[in-house]
Structure formats: structure tokens, C-alpha cells
Design an enzyme around this catalytic site. Sequence first.
Site, mmCIF file in Angstrom:
data_model
loop_
_atom_site.group_PDB
_atom_site.id
_atom_site.type_symbol
_atom_site.label_atom_id
_atom_site.label_comp_id
_atom_site.label_asym_id
_atom_site.label_seq_id
_atom_site.Cartn_x
_atom_site.Cartn_y
_atom_site.Cartn_z
ATOM 1 N N PRO A 2 -44.341 24.070 -3.519
ATOM 2 C CA PRO A 2 -44.502 25.498 -3.246
ATOM 3 C C PRO A 2 -44.285 25.801 -1.764
ATOM 4 C CG PRO A 2 -46.248 24.722 -4.679
ATOM 5 C CD PRO A 2 -45.508 23.504 -4.220
ATOM 6 N N GLU A 3 -43.443 26.784 -1.483
ATOM 7 C CA GLU A 3 -43.142 27.161 -0.101
ATOM 8 C C GLU A 3 -43.993 28.374 0.278
ATOM 9 O OE1 GLU A 3 -40.461 25.616 1.727
ATOM 10 O OE2 GLU A 3 -38.961 25.041 0.235
#
Length: 270
Positions: A2-3
Site C-alpha cells: 500500500p502506497e
Amino acid sequence: MPELPEVETTRQGIAPHCEGQTITNVLIRNGKLRWPVPEDLPDRLQGQTIRSVDRRAKYLFLNLDAGTVIVHLGMSGSLRVITDNSPVMTHDHVEITLGSGRVLRFNDPRRFGCWLWADDSGSHPLIRDLGPEPLSDQFSGSTLFRQSRGRQTPIKSFIMDNHIVVGVGNIYANEALFKAGIHPKRKAGRISLDRYHRLAETIRETLSAAILMGGTTLRDFVNSDGKPGYFAQSLLVYGHGGDPCTNCNATLKEIRMNNRSTVYCPRCQR
């Protein structure tokens, strides 16, 4: 992994359910995450009220009167607010029951996430040396230009350095550099101020668009409401190696940089 947009989407999803709620129970099913969950975390949280849910880089903060819980989603983690009797899943490691009866549940198949305690989150070793937020006033092309002088580092690695600016992960670095017309291997110290102004603008544009659209759908990520994001449908270069460039129709090239997929247009990016 997840960014920043995925983490911000998670924050926005859980905050309305958590803020102002008193913690009535904390259950640690498996504390062996990237770093061990503090054994005294349940005692610290019991009876505390969650004042706010904030984000710094890819870290989520559950701010309480006594301190802060620092949460990282790791490679595959997700946070969900459970409003029904959904059964516990195999990789549901941490669970916080709120006064409303709802449950904040942390799922992490790879166990690369973390749940840590900090009396002062700003001075925590994981937080204190981070660079500016890319959507804040502290981030600008001028700042990038000053920090890049004399640097031989490739520009893609430079903007992915959390000491320079936080939250520009691999997907969004690819997209921002394409929009700015900058080759990912160009040395950071050889880029002009004008081009850095444009790059800072495309970083903001790319991250803001991803947040608005719910984050990029990654293999191991779903949003806090269980729905995937849709920004992946708008990616211009990432995942499109060998496809025609949307600007000039040249074939997009895919290479590896620091063991990360890097896609660029050999004609548009210099």
C-alpha cells in the site's frame, strides 16, 4: 505494498468510525509483526478515547490522550471497521473494540506491518527524520532542486527517498516522472529548477488523483470498506511496458531499478 494514497484512503475510511470513540477492549491475536506488538499495549489503550486518526507518510496515527498508536500496513495489511458479526479471518492479528460496538480489525497475511506505542509520535525513530509531505506547503520544486545539487542518484531513486519527500512509492514515481517528461535514470543533480517545479506539480497531481479515486488497486489491498480502488485504470505507464505511449505512440520500455519495475517512454522522457 500500500502506497500513500492507499494509506490516506484507509485513514479517511476509518476516521469517522473511530474518532471520539472510547476503546473498550484490545485483543492481540498475533503480536509477531515486523516488530513485536508491545505486550502492554492493551493496558495502555483500555479506556482511552481516540481523539483523531492522522497520517504521516505511510504511517497511521491513532492519537489518544496518553500517546499515539503508530500503525503501518506493511506489504499486505489492511484495516477494516467491522459493523456486523463478520467471522475472524486467519490473518486478523489485532482487534480494537470501540464504545459504539464496532471493531477496528487489522489483517496482515505477511506480517510486515506494525503496531507500536509512542508517548510523542514526532520524536519516534521511525518518524523524526522523515521528509515533507508531498501535498503540504513544505514540499516544492525549489526544495527538490536545493536538495538535489551534487547528487548523482537517479531521479527516480531520489524522489522515492523518504528523507527527501515521503510517500512517493514506485507506482507514483513512474507516473509522475512520465508526466514531467523526465527519464527515471537522469541524475538528480543534473535537472534544472524549472523541471523540478514541473515534477513537484506532477507528484501532487498524481497522488491527489489517486486519493480521490480511492487508491491504486494492488494485489493485497482492499479499502477499509472492503471495496478496491480504481486508480489502476488510469495508470499511464506503470504496468504498461511494451504498450504504445499515450503521448507519442512510441513503445514504452520496462527496466529494473533497485529491483523495482520502471516503465518510461524513451521518446518523451529525457
